[in-house]
Design an enzyme around this catalytic site. Structure first.
Site, PDB file in Angstrom:
ATOM      1  N   SER A  71       9.734  -8.885  33.322  1.00 22.50           N
ATOM      2  CA  SER A  71      10.982  -8.119  33.202  1.00 22.50           C
ATOM      3  C   SER A  71      12.164  -8.988  32.786  1.00 22.50           C
ATOM      4  O   SER A  71      12.413 -10.039  33.390  1.00 22.50           O
ATOM      5  CB  SER A  71      11.267  -7.489  34.572  1.00 22.50           C
ATOM      6  OG  SER A  71      12.618  -7.129  34.707  1.00 22.50           O
ATOM      7  N   ASP A 115      21.747  -8.848  32.516  1.00 19.78           N
ATOM      8  CA  ASP A 115      20.637  -8.607  31.582  1.00 19.78           C
ATOM      9  C   ASP A 115      21.234  -8.157  30.245  1.00 19.78           C
ATOM     10  O   ASP A 115      21.196  -6.988  29.882  1.00 19.78           O
ATOM     11  CB  ASP A 115      19.718  -7.535  32.189  1.00 19.78           C
ATOM     12  CG  ASP A 115      18.537  -7.186  31.309  1.00 19.78           C
ATOM     13  OD1 ASP A 115      18.162  -8.012  30.468  1.00 19.78           O
ATOM     14  OD2 ASP A 115      17.995  -6.077  31.480  1.00 19.78           O
TER      15      ASP A 115
HETATM   16  C1  SPV Z   1      13.577  -4.551  32.880  1.00 21.65           C
HETATM   17  O1  SPV Z   1      13.002  -4.574  33.976  1.00 21.65           O
HETATM   18  O2  SPV Z   1      14.028  -5.566  32.339  1.00 21.65           O
HETATM   19  C2  SPV Z   1      13.735  -3.278  32.165  1.00 21.65           C
HETATM   20  C3  SPV Z   1      13.807  -2.039  32.947  1.00 21.65           C
HETATM   21  O3  SPV Z   1      13.863  -3.307  30.952  1.00 21.65           O
HETATM   22  S1  SPV Z   1      15.472  -1.635  33.211  1.00 21.65           S
HETATM   23  O4  SPV Z   1      16.160  -2.776  33.781  1.00 21.65           O
HETATM   24  O5  SPV Z   1      15.516  -0.446  34.054  1.00 21.65           O
HETATM   25  O6  SPV Z   1      16.056  -1.303  31.877  1.00 21.65           O
HETATM   26 MG    MG Z   2      14.410  -5.177  30.234  1.00 23.18          MG
END
Ligand code: SPV
Ligand code: MG
Length: 280
Positions: free
Chosen positions: A32, A44
């Site tokens: 992830s 992220d």
């Molecule tokens: C991740 O786990 O990095 C994903 C899922 O892409 S989410 O964070 O819900 O987009």
């Molecule tokens: Mg992701």
């Protein structure tokens, strides 16, 4: 997927979390981007490099035996970057990649009011085709992820994009939603007439469990995308606060695994056996 019809894939942000997921019985691991970013204390948002993600994936692959689905975000750039990424991830030991149709740098999907910008369909088709042309093993899955629902563009746009991605050769479609209610995902799954199965990430809508997913018919992969990092954050925070509050470790040590359990996860027994055999 062929055997069970629905596989359960747990997010891993480290070899240790991956070992625990494998021991718990998951079918595969989700490398992830969100979890690895959080592990570094970062958002992220394409801040973690491909090299950092690959290093962790290699380390995970070295200590586990179940398949790894690599979250390669946007593929780190354009179709040329995707070609480079596919070679690297296949060599590193991934069994599948998920590429999402957002612009680079991406913004994490679940953030309220996140700035979500989708790529032109044509450009994303080029990226899928580049991935397919680069893979060596035809069983290395290229999963196309549409963020049309995340970007608020509606089901029709999500279906159109997903159908186009399948036409380009995508092996599966990952459909993501940040709605707290699974209705959006259930509706998409029921409307899906494409020739490939769907993957979902029930992070925002936890009520959609495997029983309900099986009734939908089209979904063959459930990815638990941020549960590892959230569970470890809970455990660390509670334990650390307790030690400060108690002025020592006299209470928490009963609620955490003994050090012997960490030795087991580290395979200390094997190392000690090797010492006995080889150290002279
Ligand atoms: C991740 O786990 O990095 C994903 C899922 O892409 S989410 O964070 O819900 O987009
Ligand atoms: Mg992701």
């Amino acid at each position: 997927m062929a055997e069970s019809g629905l596989v359960h894939i747990m997010a891993a942000h480290s070899p240790l979390s991956a070992i625990l997921a494998e021991e718990a019985g998951f079918d595969g691991l989700w490398a992830s981007g969100f979890e690895l970013s959080a592990l570094y204390g970062l958002a992220d948002m394409s801040l973690i490099s491909m090299a950092q993600h690959l290093d962790m994936l290699r380390a995970i692959a070295g200590r586990t035996t179940i398949p790894i689905v690599a979250d390669i975000d946007t593929g780190y750039g354009n179709a040329i970057n995707v070609m480079h990424a596919i070679g690297e991830y296949e060599r590193a030991g991934a069994s599948a990649v998920v590429i999402e149709d957002k612009t680079f740098p991406k913004v994490t999907s679940l953030a309220a009011d996140g700035r979500q910008q989708l790529l032109r369909v044509e450009e994303f088709l080029g990226k899928i085709e580049a991935a397919l042309a680069t893979r060596r093993d035809p069983n290395f899955l290229v999963i196309a992820r549409t963020e049309a629902l995340i970007a608020g563009l509606g089901e029709a746009e999500a279906l159109d994009r997903a159908q186009a991605y399948v036409k380009a050769g995508a092996d599966m479609i990952l459909i993501h939603s940040k709605k707290k209610d699974p209705g959006e995902i259930e509706s998409f799954s029921r409307a899906w007439t494409g020739s490939v199965p769907l993957a979902i990430v029930p992070n925002a809508y936890p009520d959609l469990d495997a029983r309900r997913v099986k009734e939908l018919g089209n979904v063959q992969m459930m990815i638990y995308g941020n549960y590892g990092i959230r569970a470890s954050s809970t455990a660390l925070r509670d334990t650390f606060r307790r030690i400060i509050a108690d002025g020592g470790v006299q209470n928490v040590h009963k609620n955490i695994v003994p050090v012997e359990e960490i030795f087991r996860l580290q395979r200390m027994g094997e190392v000690q056996a090797a010492e006995t055999r080889f150290l002279r």
